[in-house]
Design an enzyme around this catalytic site. Structure first.
Site, PDB file in Angstrom:
ATOM      1  N   GLY A   9     -66.477 -60.257  27.494  1.00 22.40           N
ATOM      2  CA  GLY A   9     -65.524 -60.499  28.582  1.00 22.40           C
ATOM      3  C   GLY A   9     -64.276 -59.660  28.410  1.00 22.40           C
ATOM      4  O   GLY A   9     -63.711 -59.582  27.307  1.00 22.40           O
ATOM      5  N   GLU A 126     -59.138 -72.310  19.241  1.00 23.83           N
ATOM      6  CA  GLU A 126     -57.712 -72.613  19.455  1.00 23.83           C
ATOM      7  C   GLU A 126     -57.270 -72.343  20.892  1.00 23.83           C
ATOM      8  O   GLU A 126     -56.429 -73.053  21.443  1.00 23.83           O
ATOM      9  CB  GLU A 126     -56.854 -71.807  18.468  1.00 23.83           C
ATOM     10  N   LYS A 202     -60.207 -80.567  28.065  1.00 15.89           N
ATOM     11  CA  LYS A 202     -59.298 -80.341  26.931  1.00 15.89           C
ATOM     12  C   LYS A 202     -58.963 -81.636  26.194  1.00 15.89           C
ATOM     13  O   LYS A 202     -58.905 -81.657  24.964  1.00 15.89           O
ATOM     14  CB  LYS A 202     -58.026 -79.658  27.426  1.00 15.89           C
TER      15      LYS A 202
HETATM   16  N1  LIG Z   1     -56.922 -67.315  31.964  1.00 15.78           N
HETATM   17  C1  LIG Z   1     -56.323 -68.140  31.131  1.00 15.78           C
HETATM   18  O1  LIG Z   1     -55.094 -68.280  31.112  1.00 15.78           O
HETATM   19  C2  LIG Z   1     -57.126 -68.935  30.166  1.00 15.78           C
HETATM   20  C3  LIG Z   1     -58.508 -68.887  30.149  1.00 15.78           C
HETATM   21  N2  LIG Z   1     -59.220 -69.605  29.239  1.00 15.78           N
HETATM   22  C4  LIG Z   1     -60.677 -69.486  29.202  1.00 15.78           C
HETATM   23  O2  LIG Z   1     -61.006 -68.156  28.830  1.00 15.78           O
HETATM   24  C5  LIG Z   1     -62.242 -67.785  29.426  1.00 15.78           C
HETATM   25  C6  LIG Z   1     -62.052 -66.485  30.194  1.00 15.78           C
HETATM   26  O3  LIG Z   1     -61.104 -66.675  31.196  1.00 15.78           O
HETATM   27  P1  LIG Z   1     -60.468 -65.426  31.992  1.00 15.78           P
HETATM   28  O4  LIG Z   1     -60.220 -64.317  31.072  1.00 15.78           O
HETATM   29  O5  LIG Z   1     -59.351 -66.005  32.766  1.00 15.78           O
HETATM   30  O6  LIG Z   1     -61.660 -65.060  32.972  1.00 15.78           O
HETATM   31  P2  LIG Z   1     -61.821 -63.765  33.881  1.00 15.78           P
HETATM   32  O7  LIG Z   1     -62.608 -64.189  35.076  1.00 15.78           O
HETATM   33  O8  LIG Z   1     -60.521 -63.102  34.080  1.00 15.78           O
HETATM   34  O9  LIG Z   1     -62.729 -62.779  32.989  1.00 15.78           O
HETATM   35  C7  LIG Z   1     -64.071 -62.993  32.740  1.00 15.78           C
HETATM   36  C8  LIG Z   1     -64.645 -61.747  32.074  1.00 15.78           C
HETATM   37  O10 LIG Z   1     -65.973 -61.994  31.686  1.00 15.78           O
HETATM   38  C9  LIG Z   1     -66.860 -61.051  32.271  1.00 15.78           C
HETATM   39  N3  LIG Z   1     -68.061 -61.790  32.657  1.00 15.78           N
HETATM   40  C10 LIG Z   1     -68.130 -62.975  33.283  1.00 15.78           C
HETATM   41  N4  LIG Z   1     -69.410 -63.355  33.420  1.00 15.78           N
HETATM   42  C11 LIG Z   1     -70.159 -62.367  32.861  1.00 15.78           C
HETATM   43  C12 LIG Z   1     -71.546 -62.167  32.684  1.00 15.78           C
HETATM   44  N5  LIG Z   1     -72.424 -63.049  33.122  1.00 15.78           N
HETATM   45  N6  LIG Z   1     -71.961 -61.046  32.063  1.00 15.78           N
HETATM   46  C13 LIG Z   1     -71.064 -60.129  31.637  1.00 15.78           C
HETATM   47  N7  LIG Z   1     -69.721 -60.278  31.757  1.00 15.78           N
HETATM   48  C14 LIG Z   1     -69.293 -61.378  32.368  1.00 15.78           C
HETATM   49  C15 LIG Z   1     -66.136 -60.454  33.448  1.00 15.78           C
HETATM   50  O11 LIG Z   1     -66.607 -59.123  33.637  1.00 15.78           O
HETATM   51  P3  LIG Z   1     -65.986 -58.135  34.736  1.00 15.78           P
HETATM   52  O12 LIG Z   1     -64.598 -57.825  34.251  1.00 15.78           O
HETATM   53  O13 LIG Z   1     -66.853 -56.954  34.704  1.00 15.78           O
HETATM   54  O14 LIG Z   1     -65.981 -58.908  36.009  1.00 15.78           O
HETATM   55  C16 LIG Z   1     -64.678 -60.509  32.969  1.00 15.78           C
HETATM   56  O15 LIG Z   1     -64.389 -59.365  32.218  1.00 15.78           O
HETATM   57  C17 LIG Z   1     -62.667 -68.982  30.265  1.00 15.78           C
HETATM   58  O16 LIG Z   1     -63.527 -69.789  29.484  1.00 15.78           O
HETATM   59  C18 LIG Z   1     -61.357 -69.724  30.526  1.00 15.78           C
HETATM   60  O17 LIG Z   1     -61.548 -71.105  30.754  1.00 15.78           O
HETATM   61  C19 LIG Z   1     -58.614 -70.398  28.305  1.00 15.78           C
HETATM   62  C20 LIG Z   1     -57.250 -70.488  28.257  1.00 15.78           C
HETATM   63  C21 LIG Z   1     -56.400 -69.805  29.213  1.00 15.78           C
HETATM   64  N1  LIG Z   2     -56.912 -72.696  33.969  1.00 20.39           N
HETATM   65  C1  LIG Z   2     -56.353 -73.094  32.727  1.00 20.39           C
HETATM   66  C2  LIG Z   2     -56.301 -71.910  31.811  1.00 20.39           C
HETATM   67  C3  LIG Z   2     -56.023 -72.285  30.426  1.00 20.39           C
HETATM   68  O1  LIG Z   2     -56.701 -73.095  29.802  1.00 20.39           O
HETATM   69  C4  LIG Z   2     -54.963 -73.646  32.927  1.00 20.39           C
HETATM   70  O2  LIG Z   2     -54.411 -73.442  34.012  1.00 20.39           O
HETATM   71  O3  LIG Z   2     -54.442 -74.303  32.022  1.00 20.39           O
HETATM   72 NA    NA Z   3     -54.054 -73.451  21.755  1.00 17.47          NA
END
Ligand SMILES: NC(=O)C1=CN([C@@H]2O[C@H](COP(=O)(O)OP(=O)(O)OC[C@H]3O[C@@H](n4cnc5c(N)ncnc54)[C@H](OP(=O)(O)O)[C@@H]3O)[C@@H](O)[C@H]2O)C=CC1
Ligand SMILES: N[C@@H](CC=O)C(=O)O
Ligand code: NA
Length: 433
Positions: A9, A126, A202
């Site tokens: 990702g 974390e 969470k």
């Molecule tokens: N955003 C936040 O503030 C927070 C997020 N999280 C967690 O972190 C995780 C990621 O979140 P976030 O970064 O926001 O998500 P995004 O949607 O921004 O990014 C997801 C990434 O994963 C890739 N991806 C998704 N599905 C596939 C697949 N099937 N095969 C290959 N690549 C894939 C996407 O590829 P591509 O770029 O090519 O589309 C993208 O790069 C989640 O579990 C979320 O709950 C936890 C805490 C805070």
């Molecule tokens: N969608 C979540 C991302 C972090 O866990 C939030 O808004 O807190």
């Molecule tokens: Na944390």
């Protein structure tokens, strides 16, 4: 020794993670032992805000979790599948795993933990709770000696951002949610945020650690903020409350049961959770014998979440470092440190700050003008000057300055002390900000 990271990702969190790993200077020295080996994405054509060698990017995530060169897999693709299967495959292949995926940990955490135990690897998460705030590690370690009575949290950044803006701007949540999505706070499907499901994931994770038992995810009572209107926010304010989406895990007194719930709650303004605003999260832990501890900070977003991810990667690197073949047994680099150089500390007189000054002056014409001249000569401009009262023939003046170099300020004070207009300088305090 270099430890190789496979990143699944490159969205909000993946990008932040890559940025930290590619820029290790002035961070913990263990970061210099980490190298991004492969990055798995869905689309190779998407523009990226981080510069990675082209060879790094692949859409073949299976190949990453089975790559024999990779030591640590970071899963930040989100969702249940294929994320869960990829995590389990990585574990089976003997790789340590770091994930931000609370949806998976709250549902499949036990299955994953058992697989990790069998394979002799670590799975750390974390970033899954409280974004950048260290919550999981303190609860497991530093606070682990306490008998926990309650964990009460604001643990969804998106809804806290929405409620804070509804409170300050008086609007409804739909357009504010769009901003939270643009800022990278919301889940891919923001229903998970708005309906309290993300907070429920969470608190299930936190409750399991705090109370030392498995939690069935479906046992968390969950109510989101969809029905909280601008009028509710206003009426709550009038009554001396603020509305927050709270997640609560609480030991029932004299019983072997706990409460586990997520719902919008009127929080009294003087409660420590009432001033947790915007995307910030906070987790209030109550335990015996420690009492109350509140962990506070940014609960979502690229940099903060990546900070938590990389802290887990670093913790794993520390154990790999200790296991690496060496003649001498190596100490855990996270528990020991030795620095060779002293840091240079700026001399106090070179610092700039604002000052609060209370002084007793002679109550006669022209005094303020004379003081103004002294301040002017020392490049000291005043933010406010107030005459508080009169005692005998002395007037009490309270002054707050604009930012000034400490050295200049101290020279002005020395001149003031000798001035015939000044009886005494009662106090001098520095002002923050
Ligand atoms: N955003 C936040 O503030 C927070 C997020 N999280 C967690 O972190 C995780 C990621 O979140 P976030 O970064 O926001 O998500 P995004 O949607 O921004 O990014 C997801 C990434 O994963 C890739 N991806 C998704 N599905 C596939 C697949 N099937 N095969 C290959 N690549 C894939 C996407 O590829 P591509 O770029 O090519 O589309 C993208 O790069 C989640 O579990 C979320 O709950 C936890 C805490 C805070
Ligand atoms: N969608 C979540 C991302 C972090 O866990 C939030 O808004 O807190
Ligand atoms: Na944390």
């Amino acid at each position: 020794m270099v430890f190789k990271v496979g990143l699944l990702g490159l969205g909000t969190v993946g990008t932040g993670t890559a940025k930290i790993l590619l820029d290790a200077a002035q961070r913990h020295p263990l970061l210099q032992t980490l190298e991004i080996h492969k990055v798995g994405v869905r689309s190779l054509d998407k523009p990226r805000s981080v510069n990675l060698p082209e060879m790094c990017l692949t859409t073949d995530l299976e190949a990453i979790v089975t790559d024999p060169d990779i030591d640590i897999v970071v899963e930040v693709i989100g969702g249940l599948e294929p994320a869960r299967s990829l995590i389990l495959e990585a574990i089976e292949d003997g790789k340590h795993v770091v994930t931000a995926n609370k949806a998976i940990i709250s549902r499949y955490g036990n299955e994953i933990a058992e697989a990790a135990k069998k394979a002799g690897v670590y799975v750390l998460y974390e970033a899954a709770v409280g974004g950048g705030i260290p919550v999981i590690q303190p609860l497991q370690q530093a606070l682990g000696v306490n008998r926990i009575d309650a964990v009460t949290g604001i643990i969804n950044g998106t809804t806290n951002y929405i409620l804070t803006r509804m409170q300050s701007e008086g609007g409804d949540f739909a357009p504010i949610l769009a901003d939270a999505q643009a800022l990278g706070y919301a889940e891919a499907d923001p229903t998970a945020d708005v309906d309290g499901l993300d907070a429920a994931d969470k608190i299930a994770i936190l409750a399991s650690i705090a109370f030392g038992g498995k939690i069935r995810r479906e046992d968390v009572f969950t109510e989101g903020i969809r029905n909280v209107s601008a009028s509710d926010v206003d009426y709550a304010k009038t009554l001396g409350f603020v509305i927050k989406l709270l997640a609560i895990a609480k030991q029932n007194p004299n019983a072997d049961t706990i409460q586990l719930r997520v719902h919008p709650t009127l929080v009294p303004l003087k409660h420590p959770l009432a001033s947790v605003n915007d995307v910030n999260n906070a987790v209030l832990v109550e335990g015996d014998p420690i009492g109350q501890v509140m962990l506070y900070g940014p609960g979502a977003g690229e940099g903060p979440t990546a900070s938590a991810i990389v802290s887990d990667v670093m913790a794993i690197a520390a154990t790999l470092h200790m296991e690496s073949p060496a003649e001498e047994k190596l100490p855990n680099p996270l528990l020991s440190h030795a620095y060779s150089d002293y840091k240079t500390i700026s001399p106090m007189e070179e610092l700039e700050s604002r000052f609060y000054l209370r002084l007793m002056v002679k109550d006669r014409p022209g005094v303020i003008g004379h003081l103004g001249e002294i301040f002017g000569r020392h490049h000291l401009s005043l933010e406010s000057i107030v005459q508080i009262g009169l005692q005998d023939s002395l007037a009490e003046l309270v002054i707050v300055t604009h930012e000034v170099r400490e050295g200049e300020f101290q020279k002005a004070i020395a001149v003031l002390k000798d001035s015939a207009d000044v009886d005494s300088i009662a106090s001098v305090l520095r002002v923050l900000g």
